[in-house]
Design a protein around this motif. Structure first.
Motif, PDB file in Angstrom:
ATOM      1  N   GLN A 290       0.833  -1.199   0.000  1.00 14.91           N
ATOM      2  CA  GLN A 290       0.000   0.000   0.000  1.00 14.91           C
ATOM      3  C   GLN A 290       0.867   1.247   0.000  1.00 14.91           C
ATOM      4  O   GLN A 290       0.415   2.324  -0.361  1.00 14.91           O
ATOM      5  CB  GLN A 290      -0.927   0.014   1.223  1.00 14.91           C
ATOM      6  CG  GLN A 290      -1.854  -1.186   1.290  1.00 14.91           C
ATOM      7  CD  GLN A 290      -2.755  -1.292   0.078  1.00 14.91           C
ATOM      8  OE1 GLN A 290      -3.479  -0.360  -0.241  1.00 14.91           O
ATOM      9  NE2 GLN A 290      -2.697  -2.413  -0.624  1.00 14.91           N
ATOM     10  N   ARG A 291       2.125   1.064   0.424  1.00 15.02           N
ATOM     11  CA  ARG A 291       3.075   2.178   0.500  1.00 15.02           C
ATOM     12  C   ARG A 291       4.461   1.611   0.227  1.00 15.02           C
ATOM     13  O   ARG A 291       4.842   0.586   0.794  1.00 15.02           O
ATOM     14  CB  ARG A 291       3.020   2.790   1.895  1.00 15.02           C
ATOM     15  CG  ARG A 291       3.848   4.028   2.087  1.00 15.02           C
ATOM     16  CD  ARG A 291       3.593   4.600   3.498  1.00 15.02           C
ATOM     17  NE  ARG A 291       4.164   5.913   3.650  1.00 15.02           N
ATOM     18  CZ  ARG A 291       5.425   6.152   3.969  1.00 15.02           C
ATOM     19  NH1 ARG A 291       6.265   5.159   4.150  1.00 15.02           N
ATOM     20  NH2 ARG A 291       5.854   7.394   4.093  1.00 15.02           N
ATOM     21  N   ILE A 292       5.206   2.266  -0.661  1.00 14.95           N
ATOM     22  CA  ILE A 292       6.575   1.867  -0.982  1.00 14.95           C
ATOM     23  C   ILE A 292       7.442   3.112  -0.973  1.00 14.95           C
ATOM     24  O   ILE A 292       7.147   4.078  -1.675  1.00 14.95           O
ATOM     25  CB  ILE A 292       6.677   1.163  -2.352  1.00 14.95           C
ATOM     26  CG1 ILE A 292       5.738  -0.045  -2.431  1.00 14.95           C
ATOM     27  CG2 ILE A 292       8.116   0.743  -2.635  1.00 14.95           C
ATOM     28  CD1 ILE A 292       5.708  -0.730  -3.786  1.00 14.95           C
ATOM     29  N   GLU A 293       8.500   3.077  -0.175  1.00 18.05           N
ATOM     30  CA  GLU A 293       9.418   4.214  -0.111  1.00 18.05           C
ATOM     31  C   GLU A 293      10.794   3.802  -0.611  1.00 18.05           C
ATOM     32  O   GLU A 293      11.325   2.765  -0.199  1.00 18.05           O
ATOM     33  CB  GLU A 293       9.552   4.729   1.326  1.00 18.05           C
ATOM     34  CG  GLU A 293      10.530   5.887   1.431  1.00 18.05           C
ATOM     35  CD  GLU A 293      10.852   6.282   2.860  1.00 18.05           C
ATOM     36  OE1 GLU A 293      11.979   6.764   3.082  1.00 18.05           O
ATOM     37  OE2 GLU A 293       9.990   6.108   3.751  1.00 18.05           O
ATOM     38  N   PHE A 294      11.364   4.623  -1.478  1.00 20.58           N
ATOM     39  CA  PHE A 294      12.709   4.429  -2.004  1.00 20.58           C
ATOM     40  C   PHE A 294      13.608   5.490  -1.382  1.00 20.58           C
ATOM     41  O   PHE A 294      13.356   6.690  -1.540  1.00 20.58           O
ATOM     42  CB  PHE A 294      12.714   4.561  -3.535  1.00 20.58           C
ATOM     43  CG  PHE A 294      11.913   3.485  -4.220  1.00 20.58           C
ATOM     44  CD1 PHE A 294      12.537   2.347  -4.697  1.00 20.58           C
ATOM     45  CD2 PHE A 294      10.541   3.612  -4.372  1.00 20.58           C
ATOM     46  CE1 PHE A 294      11.798   1.349  -5.318  1.00 20.58           C
ATOM     47  CE2 PHE A 294       9.803   2.626  -4.999  1.00 20.58           C
ATOM     48  CZ  PHE A 294      10.427   1.490  -5.473  1.00 20.58           C
ATOM     49  N   TRP A 295      14.635   5.040  -0.665  1.00 18.63           N
ATOM     50  CA  TRP A 295      15.526   5.930   0.090  1.00 18.63           C
ATOM     51  C   TRP A 295      16.932   5.807  -0.465  1.00 18.63           C
ATOM     52  O   TRP A 295      17.461   4.704  -0.626  1.00 18.63           O
ATOM     53  CB  TRP A 295      15.492   5.507   1.555  1.00 18.63           C
ATOM     54  CG  TRP A 295      16.370   6.252   2.501  1.00 18.63           C
ATOM     55  CD1 TRP A 295      16.012   7.300   3.291  1.00 18.63           C
ATOM     56  CD2 TRP A 295      17.751   5.975   2.808  1.00 18.63           C
ATOM     57  NE1 TRP A 295      17.080   7.688   4.068  1.00 18.63           N
ATOM     58  CE2 TRP A 295      18.157   6.889   3.790  1.00 18.63           C
ATOM     59  CE3 TRP A 295      18.671   5.037   2.343  1.00 18.63           C
ATOM     60  CZ2 TRP A 295      19.449   6.903   4.310  1.00 18.63           C
ATOM     61  CZ3 TRP A 295      19.965   5.051   2.857  1.00 18.63           C
ATOM     62  CH2 TRP A 295      20.332   5.975   3.834  1.00 18.63           C
ATOM     63  N   GLU A 296      17.532   6.959  -0.789  1.00 14.54           N
ATOM     64  CA  GLU A 296      18.917   6.989  -1.265  1.00 14.54           C
ATOM     65  C   GLU A 296      19.738   7.855  -0.331  1.00 14.54           C
ATOM     66  O   GLU A 296      19.377   9.002  -0.048  1.00 14.54           O
ATOM     67  CB  GLU A 296      18.996   7.574  -2.669  1.00 14.54           C
ATOM     68  CG  GLU A 296      18.390   6.704  -3.733  1.00 14.54           C
ATOM     69  CD  GLU A 296      18.540   7.329  -5.112  1.00 14.54           C
ATOM     70  OE1 GLU A 296      19.540   7.004  -5.784  1.00 14.54           O
ATOM     71  OE2 GLU A 296      17.677   8.136  -5.482  1.00 14.54           O
TER      72      GLU A 296
ATOM     73  N   LEU B 189       9.607  12.912   0.449  1.00 12.43           N
ATOM     74  CA  LEU B 189       9.636  13.091   1.901  1.00 12.43           C
ATOM     75  C   LEU B 189      10.892  13.857   2.267  1.00 12.43           C
ATOM     76  O   LEU B 189      11.933  13.682   1.640  1.00 12.43           O
ATOM     77  CB  LEU B 189       9.624  11.746   2.626  1.00 12.43           C
ATOM     78  CG  LEU B 189       8.410  10.836   2.383  1.00 12.43           C
ATOM     79  CD1 LEU B 189       8.660   9.465   3.020  1.00 12.43           C
ATOM     80  CD2 LEU B 189       7.148  11.475   2.933  1.00 12.43           C
ATOM     81  N   TYR B 190      10.803  14.682   3.291  1.00 13.05           N
ATOM     82  CA  TYR B 190      12.010  15.320   3.796  1.00 13.05           C
ATOM     83  C   TYR B 190      12.985  14.248   4.282  1.00 13.05           C
ATOM     84  O   TYR B 190      12.578  13.183   4.734  1.00 13.05           O
ATOM     85  CB  TYR B 190      11.669  16.230   4.992  1.00 13.05           C
ATOM     86  CG  TYR B 190      11.128  17.585   4.616  1.00 13.05           C
ATOM     87  CD1 TYR B 190      11.994  18.617   4.259  1.00 13.05           C
ATOM     88  CD2 TYR B 190       9.752  17.813   4.644  1.00 13.05           C
ATOM     89  CE1 TYR B 190      11.492  19.869   3.933  1.00 13.05           C
ATOM     90  CE2 TYR B 190       9.262  19.068   4.310  1.00 13.05           C
ATOM     91  CZ  TYR B 190      10.123  20.081   3.959  1.00 13.05           C
ATOM     92  OH  TYR B 190       9.621  21.317   3.634  1.00 13.05           O
ATOM     93  N   PRO B 191      14.300  14.541   4.188  1.00 14.91           N
ATOM     94  CA  PRO B 191      15.290  13.563   4.659  1.00 14.91           C
ATOM     95  C   PRO B 191      15.117  13.282   6.156  1.00 14.91           C
ATOM     96  O   PRO B 191      14.582  14.045   6.884  1.00 14.91           O
ATOM     97  CB  PRO B 191      16.626  14.212   4.391  1.00 14.91           C
ATOM     98  CG  PRO B 191      16.377  15.375   3.512  1.00 14.91           C
ATOM     99  CD  PRO B 191      14.939  15.708   3.601  1.00 14.91           C
TER     100      PRO B 191
ATOM    101  N   HIS C  47      19.359  13.018   2.455  1.00 15.87           N
ATOM    102  CA  HIS C  47      18.890  11.873   1.691  1.00 15.87           C
ATOM    103  C   HIS C  47      17.756  12.240   0.732  1.00 15.87           C
ATOM    104  O   HIS C  47      17.044  13.224   0.919  1.00 15.87           O
ATOM    105  CB  HIS C  47      18.405  10.768   2.641  1.00 15.87           C
ATOM    106  CG  HIS C  47      19.370  10.471   3.735  1.00 15.87           C
ATOM    107  ND1 HIS C  47      20.708  10.206   3.517  1.00 15.87           N
ATOM    108  CD2 HIS C  47      19.194  10.404   5.074  1.00 15.87           C
ATOM    109  CE1 HIS C  47      21.305   9.985   4.671  1.00 15.87           C
ATOM    110  NE2 HIS C  47      20.412  10.105   5.635  1.00 15.87           N
ATOM    111  N   HIS C  48      17.620  11.391  -0.297  1.00 15.09           N
ATOM    112  CA  HIS C  48      16.525  11.549  -1.269  1.00 15.09           C
ATOM    113  C   HIS C  48      15.515  10.446  -1.015  1.00 15.09           C
ATOM    114  O   HIS C  48      15.862   9.254  -1.027  1.00 15.09           O
ATOM    115  CB  HIS C  48      17.075  11.457  -2.695  1.00 15.09           C
ATOM    116  CG  HIS C  48      16.048  11.707  -3.737  1.00 15.09           C
ATOM    117  ND1 HIS C  48      15.408  12.916  -3.886  1.00 15.09           N
ATOM    118  CD2 HIS C  48      15.535  10.890  -4.701  1.00 15.09           C
ATOM    119  CE1 HIS C  48      14.549  12.837  -4.889  1.00 15.09           C
ATOM    120  NE2 HIS C  48      14.605  11.617  -5.394  1.00 15.09           N
ATOM    121  N   ARG C  49      14.248  10.839  -0.763  1.00 15.28           N
ATOM    122  CA  ARG C  49      13.209   9.869  -0.415  1.00 15.28           C
ATOM    123  C   ARG C  49      11.997  10.067  -1.316  1.00 15.28           C
ATOM    124  O   ARG C  49      11.393  11.135  -1.314  1.00 15.28           O
ATOM    125  CB  ARG C  49      12.805  10.040   1.047  1.00 15.28           C
ATOM    126  CG  ARG C  49      13.936   9.771   2.010  1.00 15.28           C
ATOM    127  CD  ARG C  49      13.560  10.103   3.434  1.00 15.28           C
ATOM    128  NE  ARG C  49      12.520   9.202   3.926  1.00 15.28           N
ATOM    129  CZ  ARG C  49      11.881   9.401   5.075  1.00 15.28           C
ATOM    130  NH1 ARG C  49      12.151  10.441   5.841  1.00 15.28           N
ATOM    131  NH2 ARG C  49      10.951   8.542   5.459  1.00 15.28           N
TER     132      ARG C  49
END
Length: 192
Positions: free
Chosen positions: A160-166, A190-192, A173-175
């Motif tokens: 239902q929710r997928i977050e990709f974090w770099e 999203l804010y880091p 970070h990039h979210r």
């Protein structure tokens, strides 16, 4: 805005399969018991696609019992060398028998026998007891294929929710987050 996060998952997962030395398909699985107490452990991703993310377990063990009592879970893939992680949240559903049978048949014979011999997550007074049970199961199925135990199957986390974090320098970070809607996926940051 993207309408589907699965292509991005495939891209990141493909890269991890190329670069991660051990178990690029390892993911942390978080569950909660009926009272809401959390538990987390590592499991292996054994299938994925738009319908969800699949892993297998003993339904009579702790994680199986928690998922049957509270069918919601969170997954975390963390690939430190790539400086990336993916978080997935959603309800959980059992896989169908044909899917579970096909995967079980692909496992090594010793892994199949272990599924019969183990009372997963329950106290074991001494290792010799498990080894004896394994030997008994090995003898039981010496002349035949090992069928899938009735208490062993798979679960599918339906995202239902997928977050990709770099990871970025200085913790900047990039979210990217994808949230399922009635018509597809919404994408945001999203804010880091």
């Amino acid at each position: 805005m993207a309408d589907n996060p699965f292509a991005l998952f495939d891209e990141w997962y493909g890269r991890a399969r190329e670069t991660e030395i051990n178990d690029s398909n390892a993911m942390a699985l978080a569950t909660a018991d009926a009272a809401g107490y959390p538990s987390v452990r590592m499991v292996l991703l054994k299938g994925h696609g738009p319908d969800g993310f699949v892993f297998y377990t003993n339904y009579e063990g702790r994680k199986g019992g928690e998922l049957l009592a509270n069918p919601n879970a969170a997954l975390l893939f963390h690939w430190k060398s790539l400086r990336r992680q993916i978080r997935i949240e959603g309800p959980v559903e059992p896989v169908d028998d044909a899917t579970a049978d096909a995967y079980f048949a692909s496992r090594s014979r010793d892994s199949q026998l272990g599924a019969w011999a183990s009372d997963q997550s329950r106290p074991l007074p001494e290792r010799a007891i498990f080894e004896q049970r394994f030997a008994e199961v090995e003898a039981r199925f010496a002349e035949s294929q090992v069928p899938r135990p009735p208490h062993w199957s798979g679960f599918r986390v339906v995202p239902q929710r997928i977050e990709f974090w770099e990871d970025r320098d200085h913790r900047l970070h990039h979210r990217r987050v994808f949230t399922r809607t009635s018509t597809g996926w919404d994408e945001g940051l999203l804010y880091p």
